[in-house]
Design a protein around this motif. Structure first.
Motif, PDB file in Angstrom:
ATOM      1  N   PRO A  38       0.803  -1.235   0.000  1.00  0.00           N
ATOM      2  CA  PRO A  38       0.000   0.000   0.000  1.00  0.00           C
ATOM      3  C   PRO A  38       0.836   1.284   0.000  1.00  0.00           C
ATOM      4  CG  PRO A  38      -1.007  -1.601   1.443  1.00  0.00           C
ATOM      5  CD  PRO A  38       0.308  -2.194   1.015  1.00  0.00           C
ATOM      6  N   GLU A  39       2.010   1.250   0.644  1.00  0.00           N
ATOM      7  CA  GLU A  39       2.846   2.460   0.659  1.00  0.00           C
ATOM      8  C   GLU A  39       3.281   2.859  -0.754  1.00  0.00           C
ATOM      9  OE1 GLU A  39       6.155   2.553   3.553  1.00  0.00           O
ATOM     10  OE2 GLU A  39       5.198   0.753   4.327  1.00  0.00           O
ATOM     11  N   PHE A  40       3.587   1.844  -1.584  1.00  0.00           N
ATOM     12  CA  PHE A  40       3.972   2.128  -2.980  1.00  0.00           C
ATOM     13  C   PHE A  40       2.807   2.816  -3.692  1.00  0.00           C
ATOM     14  CE2 PHE A  40       7.426  -1.091  -4.349  1.00  0.00           C
ATOM     15  CZ  PHE A  40       7.803  -1.411  -3.072  1.00  0.00           C
ATOM     16  N   VAL A  41       1.603   2.242  -3.483  1.00  0.00           N
ATOM     17  CA  VAL A  41       0.433   2.738  -4.210  1.00  0.00           C
ATOM     18  C   VAL A  41       0.164   4.189  -3.807  1.00  0.00           C
ATOM     19  CG1 VAL A  41      -2.030   2.384  -4.647  1.00  0.00           C
ATOM     20  CG2 VAL A  41      -0.516   0.405  -4.388  1.00  0.00           C
ATOM     21  N   MET A  42       0.313   4.483  -2.521  1.00  0.00           N
ATOM     22  CA  MET A  42       0.092   5.850  -2.057  1.00  0.00           C
ATOM     23  C   MET A  42       1.159   6.785  -2.631  1.00  0.00           C
ATOM     24  SD  MET A  42      -2.648   5.819  -0.414  1.00  0.00           S
ATOM     25  CE  MET A  42      -2.658   7.385   0.441  1.00  0.00           C
ATOM     26  N   ALA A  43       2.406   6.326  -2.664  1.00  0.00           N
ATOM     27  CA  ALA A  43       3.481   7.169  -3.221  1.00  0.00           C
ATOM     28  C   ALA A  43       3.244   7.417  -4.707  1.00  0.00           C
ATOM     29  CB  ALA A  43       4.836   6.499  -3.004  1.00  0.00           C
ATOM     30  N   ALA A  44       2.739   6.396  -5.397  1.00  0.00           N
ATOM     31  CA  ALA A  44       2.530   6.512  -6.844  1.00  0.00           C
ATOM     32  C   ALA A  44       1.448   7.545  -7.179  1.00  0.00           C
ATOM     33  CB  ALA A  44       2.172   5.153  -7.431  1.00  0.00           C
ATOM     34  N   LYS A  45       0.535   7.797  -6.224  1.00  0.00           N
ATOM     35  CA  LYS A  45      -0.549   8.766  -6.468  1.00  0.00           C
ATOM     36  C   LYS A  45       0.009  10.147  -6.831  1.00  0.00           C
ATOM     37  CE  LYS A  45      -4.385   8.976  -3.864  1.00  0.00           C
ATOM     38  NZ  LYS A  45      -5.408   8.608  -4.831  1.00  0.00           N
ATOM     39  N   VAL A  72      -4.380  -7.090  -0.845  1.00  0.00           N
ATOM     40  CA  VAL A  72      -5.338  -8.197  -0.978  1.00  0.00           C
ATOM     41  C   VAL A  72      -6.703  -7.741  -0.434  1.00  0.00           C
ATOM     42  CG1 VAL A  72      -5.831 -10.591  -0.381  1.00  0.00           C
ATOM     43  CG2 VAL A  72      -3.484  -9.894  -0.831  1.00  0.00           C
ATOM     44  N   ILE A  73      -6.696  -7.015   0.690  1.00  0.00           N
ATOM     45  CA  ILE A  73      -7.955  -6.504   1.260  1.00  0.00           C
ATOM     46  C   ILE A  73      -8.620  -5.568   0.234  1.00  0.00           C
ATOM     47  CG2 ILE A  73      -8.963  -5.052   3.087  1.00  0.00           C
ATOM     48  CD1 ILE A  73      -6.740  -6.127   4.960  1.00  0.00           C
ATOM     49  N   ALA A  74      -7.815  -4.693  -0.371  1.00  0.00           N
ATOM     50  CA  ALA A  74      -8.361  -3.758  -1.365  1.00  0.00           C
ATOM     51  C   ALA A  74      -8.992  -4.521  -2.525  1.00  0.00           C
ATOM     52  CB  ALA A  74      -7.246  -2.842  -1.878  1.00  0.00           C
ATOM     53  N   SER A  75      -8.341  -5.581  -2.970  1.00  0.00           N
ATOM     54  CA  SER A  75      -8.874  -6.350  -4.110  1.00  0.00           C
ATOM     55  C   SER A  75     -10.225  -6.972  -3.746  1.00  0.00           C
ATOM     56  CB  SER A  75      -7.876  -7.422  -4.559  1.00  0.00           C
ATOM     57  OG  SER A  75      -7.827  -8.504  -3.642  1.00  0.00           O
ATOM     58  N   LYS A  76     -10.371  -7.352  -2.471  1.00  0.00           N
ATOM     59  CA  LYS A  76     -11.653  -7.929  -2.030  1.00  0.00           C
ATOM     60  C   LYS A  76     -12.724  -6.849  -1.974  1.00  0.00           C
ATOM     61  CE  LYS A  76      -9.728 -11.887   0.333  1.00  0.00           C
ATOM     62  NZ  LYS A  76      -9.098 -12.342   1.572  1.00  0.00           N
ATOM     63  N   ILE A  77     -12.340  -5.667  -1.497  1.00  0.00           N
ATOM     64  CA  ILE A  77     -13.305  -4.546  -1.466  1.00  0.00           C
ATOM     65  C   ILE A  77     -13.787  -4.267  -2.893  1.00  0.00           C
ATOM     66  CG2 ILE A  77     -13.536  -2.045  -1.043  1.00  0.00           C
ATOM     67  CD1 ILE A  77     -11.533  -2.416   1.317  1.00  0.00           C
ATOM     68  N   GLN A  78     -12.879  -4.377  -3.851  1.00  0.00           N
ATOM     69  CA  GLN A  78     -13.236  -4.110  -5.258  1.00  0.00           C
ATOM     70  C   GLN A  78     -13.977  -5.288  -5.914  1.00  0.00           C
ATOM     71  OE1 GLN A  78      -9.229  -1.442  -6.149  1.00  0.00           O
ATOM     72  NE2 GLN A  78      -9.761  -3.080  -7.545  1.00  0.00           N
ATOM     73  N   PHE A  82       2.025 -14.404  12.747  1.00  0.00           N
ATOM     74  CA  PHE A  82       1.667 -13.022  12.398  1.00  0.00           C
ATOM     75  C   PHE A  82       1.431 -12.886  10.894  1.00  0.00           C
ATOM     76  CE2 PHE A  82       3.316 -12.168  16.560  1.00  0.00           C
ATOM     77  CZ  PHE A  82       2.641 -11.044  16.980  1.00  0.00           C
ATOM     78  N   GLN A  83       2.269 -13.587  10.110  1.00  0.00           N
ATOM     79  CA  GLN A  83       2.122 -13.511   8.646  1.00  0.00           C
ATOM     80  C   GLN A  83       0.771 -14.090   8.228  1.00  0.00           C
ATOM     81  OE1 GLN A  83       5.485 -15.080   6.433  1.00  0.00           O
ATOM     82  NE2 GLN A  83       6.830 -14.665   8.150  1.00  0.00           N
ATOM     83  N   LYS A  84       0.413 -15.228   8.868  1.00  0.00           N
ATOM     84  CA  LYS A  84      -0.819 -15.925   8.460  1.00  0.00           C
ATOM     85  C   LYS A  84      -2.060 -15.106   8.761  1.00  0.00           C
ATOM     86  CE  LYS A  84       0.059 -20.656   7.677  1.00  0.00           C
ATOM     87  NZ  LYS A  84       0.641 -21.800   8.366  1.00  0.00           N
ATOM     88  N   ILE A  85      -2.061 -14.394   9.920  1.00  0.00           N
ATOM     89  CA  ILE A  85      -3.273 -13.637  10.252  1.00  0.00           C
ATOM     90  C   ILE A  85      -3.229 -12.209   9.676  1.00  0.00           C
ATOM     91  CG2 ILE A  85      -3.847 -15.029  12.305  1.00  0.00           C
ATOM     92  CD1 ILE A  85      -2.740 -12.709  14.013  1.00  0.00           C
ATOM     93  N   GLY A  86      -2.223 -11.961   8.827  1.00  0.00           N
ATOM     94  CA  GLY A  86      -2.183 -10.672   8.127  1.00  0.00           C
ATOM     95  C   GLY A  86      -1.707  -9.527   9.003  1.00  0.00           C
ATOM     96  N   LEU A  87      -0.925  -9.845  10.053  1.00  0.00           N
ATOM     97  CA  LEU A  87      -0.480  -8.778  10.951  1.00  0.00           C
ATOM     98  C   LEU A  87       1.042  -8.608  10.968  1.00  0.00           C
ATOM     99  CD1 LEU A  87      -2.834  -9.115  14.065  1.00  0.00           C
ATOM    100  CD2 LEU A  87      -2.930  -7.445  12.225  1.00  0.00           C
TER     101      LEU A  87
END
Ligand code: UDP
Length: 242
Positions: A41-48, A71-77, A205-210
């Motif tokens: 997400p940091e890349f995407v925000m910087a790219a804006k 991945v969360i964003a893709s699900k929202i979409q 932590f990786q598995k639960i997305g944290l």
């Protein structure tokens, strides 16, 4: 199902970890330099606010979601990506496949001495792996021609570039057409990880997305960067409402 989706204008391939590794191995048999980018997400925000960075990412041959936020964003979409494909894990899986083959690797990035350490550790971990060269990531403009010359002489099949974003992606894009390399991948802090300088979060932590939370607690100086994550999700929600 679309093979590539976009999240706030940045493309992502709908691909699993196993398919990613296969695709990179296929690229290595190709006849030109392919690029692999791993935005979070940091890349995407910087790219804006960075059109050049946006265009570089849009031209990536393979673009995989390094962060769970993507991945969360893709699900929202409602165009779900199959899973998070972390850059570090991808590199490990590819290196595992390259051990005892004639394919060669070069590490470019991180503080002086770290890439050598990473190469030594990876050669121990994956016996038969051919890391043919390394160079740190704090080179000056004057030093750059010598690095490019070395890469031209060694002709590594895989060039792993860890200069931090967006520098690494812009560097790769600037040199893609002239590099005698099959795959050029932007890998952020993975060289530090391979050298054992930065520990990955426990698998739990990786598995639960944290994993991001674990990194924040271990490196509190990252908090400003992490503020981008809620902002990113906010933009995705707003975009999706339209
Ligand atoms: N780095 C580098 N040259 C620079 C700036 C950074 O080689 O001019 C390295 C830094 O030492 C670290 C990596 O790039 O190894 C960036 O790590 P980070 O975890 O911040 O990755 P990012 O989140 O930027 O992908």
């Amino acid at each position: 199902m679309k093979e590539r989706i976009t999240v706030l204008g940045i493309p992502f391939d709908r691909i699993t970890m196993d398919q990613t590794v296969d695709r990179i191995l296929q690229f290595m048999k190709g006849d030109r330099c392919r690029t692999v980018y791993t935005p979070n997400p940091e890349f995407v925000m910087a790219a804006k606010s960075d059109q050049d960075f946006t265009e570089v990412l849009q031209c990536g041959d393979l673009v995989i979601p390094d962060g769970v936020g993507i991945v969360i964003a893709s699900k929202i979409q409602k165009q779900p990506l199959p899973e998070r494909v972390a850059g570090y894990d991808t590199v490990q899986n590819v290196l595992e496949k390259l051990k005892d083959t004639s394919y060669t690797v070069y590490f470019l990035g991180a503080a002086p001495g770290v890439a050598e350490e990473a190469a030594t550790k990876m050669k121990e971990k994956y016996p038969g792996l051919q890391v043919v060269g390394t160079y740190h990531g704090y080179f000056t403009e004057e030093e750059e021609p010598a690095i490019l010359q070395e890469i031209h002489q060694l002709k590594p099949d895989l060039l792993l570039v860890g200069l931090g974003f967006p520098r690494q992606e812009k560097w790769i894009a600037a040199h893609q057409s002239t590099l005698p390399v099959k795959v050029c991948m932007g890998i952020g802090g993975s060289i530090d990880g391979m050298a054992g300088k930065v520990k990955r979060a426990p698998v739990f932590f990786q598995k639960i997305g944290l994993e991001w939370l674990y990194r924040l607690v271990r490196q509190p100086s990252r908090w400003k960067r992490m503020l981008q994550l809620p902002l990113f999700l906010w933009y995705v929600l707003m975009e999706n409402k339209k």
